[in-house]
Motif scaffolding. Sequence first.
Motif, mmCIF file in Angstrom:
data_model
loop_
_atom_site.group_PDB
_atom_site.id
_atom_site.type_symbol
_atom_site.label_atom_id
_atom_site.label_comp_id
_atom_site.label_asym_id
_atom_site.label_seq_id
_atom_site.Cartn_x
_atom_site.Cartn_y
_atom_site.Cartn_z
ATOM 1 N N ASN B 10 0.860 -1.170 0.000
ATOM 2 C CA ASN B 10 0.000 0.000 0.000
ATOM 3 C C ASN B 10 0.907 1.235 0.000
ATOM 4 O O ASN B 10 1.870 1.315 0.756
ATOM 5 N N HIS B 11 0.586 2.175 -0.896
ATOM 6 C CA HIS B 11 1.354 3.422 -0.962
ATOM 7 C C HIS B 11 0.638 4.444 -0.086
ATOM 8 O O HIS B 11 -0.389 4.987 -0.465
ATOM 9 N N LEU B 12 1.176 4.637 1.098
ATOM 10 C CA LEU B 12 0.483 5.430 2.120
ATOM 11 C C LEU B 12 0.960 6.875 2.067
ATOM 12 O O LEU B 12 2.053 7.189 2.537
ATOM 13 N N VAL B 14 -1.291 9.568 2.926
ATOM 14 C CA VAL B 14 -2.104 10.492 3.705
ATOM 15 C C VAL B 14 -1.145 11.203 4.654
ATOM 16 O O VAL B 14 -0.074 10.677 4.974
ATOM 17 N N TRP B 327 -7.142 4.369 -4.374
ATOM 18 C CA TRP B 327 -7.237 3.203 -3.505
ATOM 19 C C TRP B 327 -7.728 1.977 -4.276
ATOM 20 O O TRP B 327 -7.274 0.856 -4.048
ATOM 21 N N TYR B 330 -4.777 1.639 -7.696
ATOM 22 C CA TYR B 330 -3.313 1.650 -7.603
ATOM 23 C C TYR B 330 -2.791 1.354 -6.182
ATOM 24 O O TYR B 330 -1.613 1.529 -5.913
ATOM 25 N N ASN B 331 -3.681 0.970 -5.294
ATOM 26 C CA ASN B 331 -3.275 0.716 -3.898
ATOM 27 C C ASN B 331 -2.544 1.924 -3.319
ATOM 28 O O ASN B 331 -1.545 1.794 -2.613
ATOM 29 N N SER B 333 -2.970 5.501 -1.114
ATOM 30 C CA SER B 333 -3.825 6.209 -0.168
ATOM 31 C C SER B 333 -3.451 7.683 -0.142
ATOM 32 O O SER B 333 -2.358 8.044 0.322
ATOM 33 N N LEU B 334 -4.345 8.508 -0.642
ATOM 34 C CA LEU B 334 -4.157 9.960 -0.615
ATOM 35 C C LEU B 334 -5.125 10.560 0.406
ATOM 36 O O LEU B 334 -6.070 9.896 0.836
#
Lengths: 401, 401, 401, 401
Positions: B10-12, B14, B327, B330-331, B333-334
């Motif tokens: 997951n590209h986190l 936030v 989400w 592209y997995n 999370s913005l």
Amino acid sequence: MDYFYGPGRNHLFVPGPVNIPESVLRAMNRNNEDYRSPAVPAMTKTLLEDVKKIFKTTSGTPFIIPTTGTGAWESALTNTLSPGDRTVSFMIGQFSLLWIDQQKRLGFNVDVVESDWGQGANLDILASKLAEDTAHTIKAVCIVHNETATGVTNNLAKVRKILDDYRHPALFLVDGVSSICALDFRMDEWGVDVALTGSQKALSLPTGMGIVCASPKALEASKTAKSFRVFFDWKDYLKFYKLGTFWPYTPSIQLLYGLREALDLLFAEGLDNVIARHARLGKATRLAVEAWGLKNCTQKEEWFSDTVTAVLVPPYIDSAEIVRRGWKRYNLSLGLGLNKVAGKVFRIGHLGNLNELQLLGCLAGVEMILKDVGYPVKLGSGVAAACAYLQNSTPLIASRI
Amino acid sequence: MDYFYGPGRNHLFVPGPVNIPESVLRAMNRNNEDYRSPAVPAMTKTLLEDVKKIFKTTSGTPFIIPTTGTGAWESALTNTLSPGDRTVSFMIGQFSLLWIDQQKRLGFNVDVVESDWGQGANLDILASKLAEDTAHTIKAVCIVHNETATGVTNNLAKVRKILDDYRHPALFLVDGVSSICALDFRMDEWGVDVALTGSQKALSLPTGMGIVCASPKALEASKTAKSFRVFFDWKDYLKFYKLGTFWPYTPSIQLLYGLREALDLLFAEGLDNVIARHARLGKATRLAVEAWGLKNCTQKEEWFSDTVTAVLVPPYIDSAEIVRRGWKRYNLSLGLGLNKVAGKVFRIGHLGNLNELQLLGCLAGVEMILKDVGYPVKLGSGVAAACAYLQNSTPLIASRI
Amino acid sequence: MDYFYGPGRNHLFVPGPVNIPESVLRAMNRNNEDYRSPAVPAMTKTLLEDVKKIFKTTSGTPFIIPTTGTGAWESALTNTLSPGDRTVSFMIGQFSLLWIDQQKRLGFNVDVVESDWGQGANLDILASKLAEDTAHTIKAVCIVHNETATGVTNNLAKVRKILDDYRHPALFLVDGVSSICALDFRMDEWGVDVALTGSQKALSLPTGMGIVCASPKALEASKTAKSFRVFFDWKDYLKFYKLGTFWPYTPSIQLLYGLREALDLLFAEGLDNVIARHARLGKATRLAVEAWGLKNCTQKEEWFSDTVTAVLVPPYIDSAEIVRRGWKRYNLSLGLGLNKVAGKVFRIGHLGNLNELQLLGCLAGVEMILKDVGYPVKLGSGVAAACAYLQNSTPLIASRI
Amino acid sequence: MDYFYGPGRNHLFVPGPVNIPESVLRAMNRNNEDYRSPAVPAMTKTLLEDVKKIFKTTSGTPFIIPTTGTGAWESALTNTLSPGDRTVSFMIGQFSLLWIDQQKRLGFNVDVVESDWGQGANLDILASKLAEDTAHTIKAVCIVHNETATGVTNNLAKVRKILDDYRHPALFLVDGVSSICALDFRMDEWGVDVALTGSQKALSLPTGMGIVCASPKALEASKTAKSFRVFFDWKDYLKFYKLGTFWPYTPSIQLLYGLREALDLLFAEGLDNVIARHARLGKATRLAVEAWGLKNCTQKEEWFSDTVTAVLVPPYIDSAEIVRRGWKRYNLSLGLGLNKVAGKVFRIGHLGNLNELQLLGCLAGVEMILKDVGYPVKLGSGVAAACAYLQNSTPLIASRI
């Protein structure tokens, strides 16, 4: 803290060992267990059933061996062949070279078919050798499905076809280390006799398990094969399979639970979707390489690998410096060029539990490194090419629709 | 397996909670402990000494409270102020709004200075209020250092200067939730009386610790402050500090060990290097936004935040769709746009233990999403702009030279 | 390595924080997540439904608050009462003392009913107070279900009966910190208005969640209660429950997943089986104490606690020395005597995810320590007594039959 | 959740795999890494230096092989001997039996010296064989230091003395799987030529590393040994040692970090203290067995093992039922009797990172199980005997004094 700490994630793009999903790390985060309690055999049973699915076999017998890929090779060879046996093997890169070396050291009479590094196995020569071999002196055809050193994928269906065309009984032994679970692989359909992979590749586990799968014909061959083997002897496994305790010696409890989770992840995504994802990431990488104006070490499209891309650099650049620079400046781990292609190629591994944005981060990093080392790349060009393709081809995540 | 599993990381991105370094996860992977044994106080002592460094204070007293940022706010306010006290507070976005709301609910007489969302605190109005307040009815100036909703960083040195210019004794209370450990922050030099942060922000830990630091003047104020407080009362901490056992109630053992490792990582990299890294990533993000032809929600360069960028989208696009799409496809999370800017901005958090390639992967993802939702972005343009800057500015990793 | 490393497992027998099962540690071994993504609310929904089961309520509303037991107390009180309100509270040990202290500091008019430490709450006095209170000036009866300092369990069913006998409308507030999930607790049947526990007790998690459950009557009271509260205000939670996003501020992702696993373990064993297991371990401990010739601090059998046993030592022994010795010599963590019983008792916590052999190892350790400090214990006597009981009462593990 | 979940810790008392310390689990809780980066060789170098200390050798060369103990055996044999070579081997239990079986399958001429299971190696026969062997046809003496199946420890110093007495040049090969790091072992002093252990035994790691150490004489022998070997060939290791990259094939990154931590723990405690702790726990176990009125399978005190005790049960009891019962009722894992002693003995492993109270919990469990299966044990008797000894002999934990 780690040795040589750097901030942020390490971007691991060597073609193995690959990134481990967090849920697999979690599954392995556990104390040892008595492997003779009822729990371990109960789980093992599900594992043996389920690993057959990743080989696409129903008739094969799998062995999960506490070893590496090198050990899995030895298991495949020593259980099916005898010293002096003739094998046909294709030398197309460092890993096929090492396997051939092993075959020689094990006493086989290896008939080596060489190609340029960057080409696939020369199957025409295979055909002519089989044609000539009416006495069936060739006991096995040994082939690396995906040569990790050059990013070359061989056509296994064609190998089978040639064997069939000549009605040749040779065993068909396949190193699927950097292919199985990532590239299309069909053990039963292609009549593969022994296939093998390692846990640290597309299964996305730590190193430590060589997974070998034997066809009924290979099992039959093991009854008469005379190569010395003890640790790698299938017989011991088969004995414990019958007993229902499964393990002739102590397995790694942690890897068993890790494999359970890794398989669950594969099946949740769908094996064919996993393969499609690899195809997507492979193509995106190749488009980036093209946009950078660099050449793929792989010489023809038919051999392009969807799990690793070996990129040729211009003669005035040392590819090892690219790898060093990636690690030192961007916390990026790329693969070195090996042996004949040392200094000439660097490799981007794109296998295992990986997604689009991870790859794009890597590609952006490679662009900066190329500039760092003096190659006149247009920054953003590779990423743009990859994005143009991925933006059109990436599906929604199945569970999130 | 996770809820709604998707392959790869997951590209986190936030702006909190942020990515936890693997070594911090490791440090927290442990059983509970008796917090009254000698081990926990021995470690706590080092933590209290070392958290002072992230506030850049030698005279302050830190409190590590098992709570969130909201609780840390309450701790700062209730220990230093009494119901009816006049505070000056700046409303410039969702988090300053929530803090002001808390101040009102706690019974203070809040003098709200509003700005457009996207602007910084209006310090001219502060100056005029302090000028008028010769009777010193203003008991505290409350300011959010970095407004996470709009990506606006306020100038704290200037706040101090204004207070000094008017020789005003008001307490200077700072929400440093999305700034401390990432932006330049100098508690002693700027005469901040209470500063606070949360563990899940630049410290890169799980949620669960509000870290509050009080100046001697703030501690003095706490002796007479009449706001009700029990759980958040500093007095209980101070009592246990004297006893050398440190904890008035049970701390999270895991978070203590996590904090120890997080601080070790910060010091290994060097706090000033960490701040410089955030400046680098912040600028790279803004260059990408510019290249996409989009506007920063933050209206002037002086307020640009190096920990979060709020990006304005054209009126025909719903920014929430961008977040959803990230989400789902592209997995990624913005951050959503909140309240007044809901639907109008999406946010890219670039704080915590993060590096260049992680950010570039995110930026590439944003480009694809923009295209997905119909914005005519040139794919690769933002990444190119960010790379051009980063390739020139990124230092070698200190430990790897 | 740990601070003050010793070989082998630490034997954690303080009455909280308690041992965390390995599978719960695993569940928490994960990166942060965006708590506004669909995954976290989806999981939260299951948590809120399932925590109601551990309170045995269908009509209650649970709140999972990022705080400790002390914060959970404050949540219970401030949401239901107003400054000046009269409460009846029972002081029977250190934790009831602290709760009473909190009640006073929050401005309530606390009517304290004291008992000797070692006795349960004096319910006769409660009855007479309620009888006299025809004007209903008593707004709440506050009681600690299980006083952790003395190992005393109060009879909540009887409290309800007394309230009913006098048709008294006072709220019934219960500290279930060291009881819920371990002792029989029936929120609905006993008409409890607010019950609360902490994650690090019988739920066997790290510290960091105060779990509070409010009856409809308590929720109604919260609409008019005038105590200051912001962080602990139920209103904020209820607002987000309606929105379906659940969290007014950032929760600990790790603890949410930990709670999910902890509840799964409880339900797998069966809540009533868990309570029976605690009863078994409690009784075994008391039999050992008796065999050693020592006295239970708890003066009557009706008050015996199944989660913690406070053991009185002879006057010539300092109980703190027993605790110190356990830690220094046997890697055993026992609970100190607190306040009035400091030096006089040591405590054996037997709550949470614990089994027979763990307890027996602890009891053997206590025997050796007793001998170490000069008490003429017969080695093996306590273990023998405990074993005699356990060997007759321990069931087969349900999943292994 | 686990397969067949039971509450509380599993009490793991099989003689391997053994309990892993929490800090070792932590160290292994990490993603894969590129093993060709500078970090892995840097760490490996320290590992190779430090594992020599556990063998008590300065002149030996260690090999850390991704395999199990069975593979380590094969490595020891195939690198030093040639098919047809005569070895003297002692069959005294299941593991020496298996090693002998391996020797035969590898084509050696094995001269088996048998003893009753429960007795040590018959060294008088060794002496006479050596005396007769003036032609030096015996190429190796192979001995299991500690026979895990029967709890028998052989006297290695005496083997060396006999070899010296007869000035016999045979290689001295030792299986130290269940001894090294737990029992007194002196490679250099005793002139051991190859010694080996497995990671899941006294090192307290997961299964997956066979650690083999070769004397200069053994290395010399490897130059002419003709046994087939590839995966297990030391030559490949030595080649990579020279290159400074250390690994001929992919190691398990996780096990390397785990080994680093395991060694750090050993050295923190002090290797001699670790050995003394095993002696203490071994003796305590034997005292308990005696108190229960049961016999040790080991027939003489000189052979008593401090890492595992095999307990003989009366003929009317099936020892397998004891093991089953432990697992089903008390979450206790004991070792089965194997082969000749199946049904007759159960085994208590007391090796690895273990302390007094863990063992006492196990002993209490065994007492209850004995009663469960109808043996007239006096409950508490074994624990009492063990405690009486341990209470006198257990030192304070060094770091906590």
